[in-house]
Each structure stands twice: as structure tokens, then as C-alpha cells.
Scaffold this motif. Structure first.
Motif, mmCIF file in Angstrom:
data_model
loop_
_atom_site.group_PDB
_atom_site.id
_atom_site.type_symbol
_atom_site.label_atom_id
_atom_site.label_comp_id
_atom_site.label_asym_id
_atom_site.label_seq_id
_atom_site.Cartn_x
_atom_site.Cartn_y
_atom_site.Cartn_z
ATOM 1 N N UNK A 235 0.896 -1.230 0.069
ATOM 2 C CA UNK A 235 -0.136 0.116 0.448
ATOM 3 C C UNK A 235 0.636 1.065 0.121
ATOM 4 N N UNK A 236 0.940 2.602 -0.999
ATOM 5 C CA UNK A 236 1.976 3.027 -1.069
ATOM 6 C C UNK A 236 0.381 4.138 -0.640
ATOM 7 N N UNK A 237 -0.509 4.986 -0.556
ATOM 8 C CA UNK A 237 -0.694 5.566 -1.215
ATOM 9 C C UNK A 237 -1.623 6.867 0.587
ATOM 10 N N UNK A 238 -1.201 7.415 0.614
ATOM 11 C CA UNK A 238 -1.054 8.119 2.390
ATOM 12 C C UNK A 238 -2.535 7.682 3.131
ATOM 13 N N UNK A 239 -1.419 7.385 3.925
ATOM 14 C CA UNK A 239 -2.771 6.599 5.011
ATOM 15 C C UNK A 239 -3.294 7.079 6.364
ATOM 16 N N UNK A 240 -4.011 7.361 6.273
ATOM 17 C CA UNK A 240 -4.871 7.778 8.275
ATOM 18 C C UNK A 240 -6.286 6.946 8.413
ATOM 19 N N UNK A 241 -6.328 6.744 9.522
ATOM 20 C CA UNK A 241 -7.501 5.844 9.935
ATOM 21 C C UNK A 241 -8.824 7.423 10.325
ATOM 22 N N UNK A 242 -8.800 8.188 10.657
ATOM 23 C CA UNK A 242 -9.553 9.626 10.601
ATOM 24 C C UNK A 242 -10.051 10.167 9.312
ATOM 25 N N UNK A 243 -9.642 9.007 8.102
ATOM 26 C CA UNK A 243 -10.166 9.839 6.383
ATOM 27 C C UNK A 243 -11.239 9.674 6.741
ATOM 28 N N UNK A 244 -12.079 10.128 5.720
ATOM 29 C CA UNK A 244 -13.119 10.118 5.214
ATOM 30 C C UNK A 244 -13.561 9.022 3.704
ATOM 31 N N UNK A 245 -11.945 8.566 3.352
ATOM 32 C CA UNK A 245 -11.813 8.110 1.730
ATOM 33 C C UNK A 245 -11.400 6.576 2.583
ATOM 34 N N UNK A 246 -12.688 5.427 2.115
ATOM 35 C CA UNK A 246 -12.651 4.389 3.077
ATOM 36 C C UNK A 246 -12.326 3.140 1.863
ATOM 37 N N UNK A 247 -11.278 2.774 1.867
ATOM 38 C CA UNK A 247 -10.536 1.634 0.411
ATOM 39 C C UNK A 247 -10.211 0.066 1.416
ATOM 40 N N UNK A 248 -10.513 -0.696 1.377
ATOM 41 C CA UNK A 248 -11.109 -2.470 1.482
ATOM 42 C C UNK A 248 -10.604 -3.911 -0.418
ATOM 43 N N UNK A 249 -9.466 -3.956 0.405
ATOM 44 C CA UNK A 249 -8.786 -4.725 -0.441
ATOM 45 C C UNK A 249 -8.435 -6.299 0.586
ATOM 46 N N UNK A 250 -9.146 -7.560 0.042
ATOM 47 C CA UNK A 250 -9.100 -8.474 0.648
ATOM 48 C C UNK A 250 -8.975 -9.926 -0.235
ATOM 49 N N UNK A 251 -8.047 -10.890 -0.355
ATOM 50 C CA UNK A 251 -8.017 -11.630 -0.837
ATOM 51 C C UNK A 251 -7.856 -12.932 -0.584
ATOM 52 N N UNK A 252 -8.022 -14.421 -0.736
ATOM 53 C CA UNK A 252 -7.331 -15.200 -0.203
ATOM 54 C C UNK A 252 -6.037 -16.311 -0.802
ATOM 55 N N UNK A 253 -5.993 -15.777 -1.603
ATOM 56 C CA UNK A 253 -5.081 -16.028 -2.939
ATOM 57 C C UNK A 253 -4.614 -15.267 -3.702
ATOM 58 N N UNK A 254 -3.556 -14.347 -3.824
ATOM 59 C CA UNK A 254 -3.392 -13.454 -4.309
ATOM 60 C C UNK A 254 -2.580 -12.336 -4.062
ATOM 61 N N UNK A 255 -1.796 -11.420 -4.601
ATOM 62 C CA UNK A 255 -1.180 -10.265 -4.233
ATOM 63 C C UNK A 255 -1.686 -8.697 -4.400
ATOM 64 N N UNK A 256 -2.014 -8.259 -3.547
ATOM 65 C CA UNK A 256 -2.414 -6.601 -3.552
ATOM 66 C C UNK A 256 -1.809 -5.420 -3.691
ATOM 67 N N UNK A 257 -2.628 -4.746 -4.258
ATOM 68 C CA UNK A 257 -1.326 -3.355 -4.797
ATOM 69 C C UNK A 257 -2.533 -1.903 -4.186
ATOM 70 N N UNK A 258 -1.942 -1.013 -3.714
ATOM 71 C CA UNK A 258 -2.654 0.027 -3.412
ATOM 72 C C UNK A 258 -2.301 1.252 -4.036
ATOM 73 N N UNK A 259 -1.909 1.800 -4.688
ATOM 74 C CA UNK A 259 -1.145 2.179 -5.127
ATOM 75 C C UNK A 259 -1.456 3.480 -5.583
ATOM 76 N N UNK A 260 -0.668 4.755 -5.602
ATOM 77 C CA UNK A 260 -1.586 6.196 -6.486
ATOM 78 C C UNK A 260 -1.331 5.982 -7.995
ATOM 79 N N UNK A 261 -2.587 6.948 -8.382
ATOM 80 C CA UNK A 261 -2.213 6.909 -10.213
ATOM 81 C C UNK A 261 -0.914 7.730 -11.175
ATOM 82 N N UNK A 262 -0.966 6.453 -11.124
ATOM 83 C CA UNK A 262 0.613 6.865 -12.678
ATOM 84 C C UNK A 262 2.312 7.097 -11.589
ATOM 85 N N UNK A 263 2.006 6.606 -10.515
ATOM 86 C CA UNK A 263 2.870 5.985 -9.426
ATOM 87 C C UNK A 263 4.009 5.036 -9.598
#
Length: 263
Positions: A235-263
Motif C-alpha cells: 500500500x503506497x497511498x497516504x493513509x490515515x485512520x481518520x480519513x473519510x475515504x475508505x478502501x478495503x482490499x481482501x484476497x485469499x490467494x493473490x497479491x494486493x497493490x493499492x497505489x497512487x495513479x501514475x506512480x
């Protein structure tokens, strides 16, 4: 010992001949049909009374687009079909509309059955769409209202849309590209999920039982939950528990990438 009457009535040479005939039939029909080979597609217009269209299809590729022009109370459907059946009933395609439910059916069965169908559905602006497709890919483009798409066997792709998205496939990938939706929910039971958002969302929920997840977001601070039972997580996007913008990503078998577009 004397042979039975049934054995003598159907000698081995005839059994071989029949088997050879079936093999020949299979070989003859081995070339797969493609709806794209239909050079004379059929077109039909259906009345739409409400502001929600339900597409109920059993076996067809679906291209659903927001119409740039046309009447606000009608949908336009184009159908491509190619098919052949050996030792069975002739293939049949039907379409009908009842209570704003567009029903598309392909009947194709026999010893050797080879059919392919594709439908393009043009939907007036301001109409939300629900899709239930048994077998075939689904694509949708240009919608400003809600899309609820489910395919039992086939990929799902959405482009250039702003309405809420609910996407599901039992077997296939999910792609949401260039969307500006405030809410995106996407689940594949067996396939990868890729979400590319062009504006900051309020909620993104992404999951897969067996497949990788990639989420690209505009630069902003997000409250992110990411978990893989068997695969890397980055996960490479800026993170804060107080953010109103919620992102959830879950997989049983596979990689996860959460990133800023263009980076």
C-alpha cells in the motif's frame, strides 16, 4: 457359444462405422462459431417505462453503452448470432421485454452444438442498469447512474462511468477503468480485480477468492484495509485512520497493490 441376437444384429463393423461417423461430425463442427462472423446483425427497439433497466441473459457477450442520442423512453438492441447444431434441434435466439426486464435467450444443444451470441444495448441517459448474465463477458461504458453487474462465467469491464458500481463475477476478471464513481464494490470468486479511479472515491471494496487486486487512486489520504491470506501486500497511498475515504482490499490467494495513479 452362440452370439446373442442383439450382437449379431449390430455387428462390430457397424459399431465402428457409427463411431467413425460421430468422430467425423465432431471434426466437421470443430471450428468455433463467432458472433463477429454475423455480417447482418438484427436490430430492435424496446419501450422503457421506468428508470431502471434489468438485462437477463443466459449465454451472450453483452456490450452496454449509454446512448448519446435517441429517445429517453426506449432502448436500442443489436444482436449478432452464429450457430450450428449436429443431431439436435436448430439453434434459437430470442429477445423480449416485460416490466423493464430485457430477456435474452440462446438455445443451442445437440451432439455437437456450437453457438456464439453478442448483444449491444444502448440505454438512455439517467437510467440505472442491472445485469444478470449466465455465461459471457459484460462491458459497460459511459453511465452516470448505478450499475449492478453480475456474470456467472465471464469477465466484467466498466469504463468512463460516474454512478455507483457493484460488480461481481463467479469466474473471470473485473476491470473498472477511468471511473469517477463515489462507491465501487467489486468481487471475483476466481479472477483478478483492477480498479482505476479518476476521482477520489468515498468507498472502494474489492475482493477475490483467487486472484490479485490492484487499485489505483488519485493522490489523497485514505483509510485502507488490505489483507491477503497467501500473497504480498503493498500500500503506497497516504493513509490515515481518520480519513473519510475508505478502501478495503481482501484476497485469499493473490497479491494486493493499492497505489497512487501514475506512480
Amino acid at each position: 457359444m452362440a452370439r446373442s441376437a442383439s450382437a449379431s444384429a449390430f455387428p462390430r463393423s457397424r459399431v465402428i462405422a457409427v463411431a467413425g461417423a460421430v468422430v467425423a461430425l465432431v471434426a466437421t463442427a470443430s471450428g468455433c462459431s463467432s458472433a463477429g462472423d454475423d455480417k447482418d446483425p438484427e436490430q430492435r427497439s424496446f419501450a422503457l417505462q421506468g428508470r431502471t433497466l434489468t438485462v437477463d441473459s443466459n449465454e451472450s457477450a453483452l456490450d452496454i453503452v449509454a446512448a448519446e442520442s435517441g429517445r429517453p423512453d426506449r432502448i436500442e438492441v443489436t444482436r449478432w448470432f452464429q450457430g450450428s447444431v449436429t443431431m439436435g434441434k436448430d439453434p434459437k435466439v430470442t429477445w423480449s421485454m416485460e416490466d423493464d426486464r430485457l430477456k435474452l435467450r440462446v438455445k443451442c444443444s445437440g451432439v455437437v452444438a456450437d453457438c456464439s451470441a453478442r448483444h449491444r444495448i444502448e440505454v438512455p441517459s439517467g437510467v440505472s442498469v442491472v445485469v444478470r448474465n449466465g455465461d459471457g463477458r459484460v462491458s459497460a461504458r459511459g453511465f452516470d447512474q448505478a450499475l449492478d453487474i453480475r456474470s456467472e462465467d465471464g469477465s466484467v469491464t466498466v469504463k468512463d462511468s460516474t454512478g455507483p458500481l457493484k460488480l461481481h463475477t463467479d469466474d473471470g476478471s473485473i476491470r473498472a477503468l477511468g471511473v469517477r464513481s463515489q462507491q465501487v464494490r467489486a468481487h471475483s470468486e476466481d479472477g483478478s480485480v483492477r480498479l482505476e479511479l479518476a476521482s477520489v472515491p468515498d468507498l472502494v471494496e474489492s475482493s477475490s477468492d483467487d486472484g490479485s487486486l490492484t487499485i489505483e487512486l488519485p493522490k489523497e489520504t485514505y483509510r485502507v484495509t488490505a489483507d491477503s491470506d497467501d500473497g504480498s501486500v503493498k500500500v503506497s497511498v497516504p493513509r490515515a485512520e481518520s480519513s473519510a475515504h475508505v478502501v478495503s482490499a481482501k484476497t485469499q490467494d493473490g497479491s494486493i497493490r493499492v497505489r497512487v495513479a501514475g506512480e
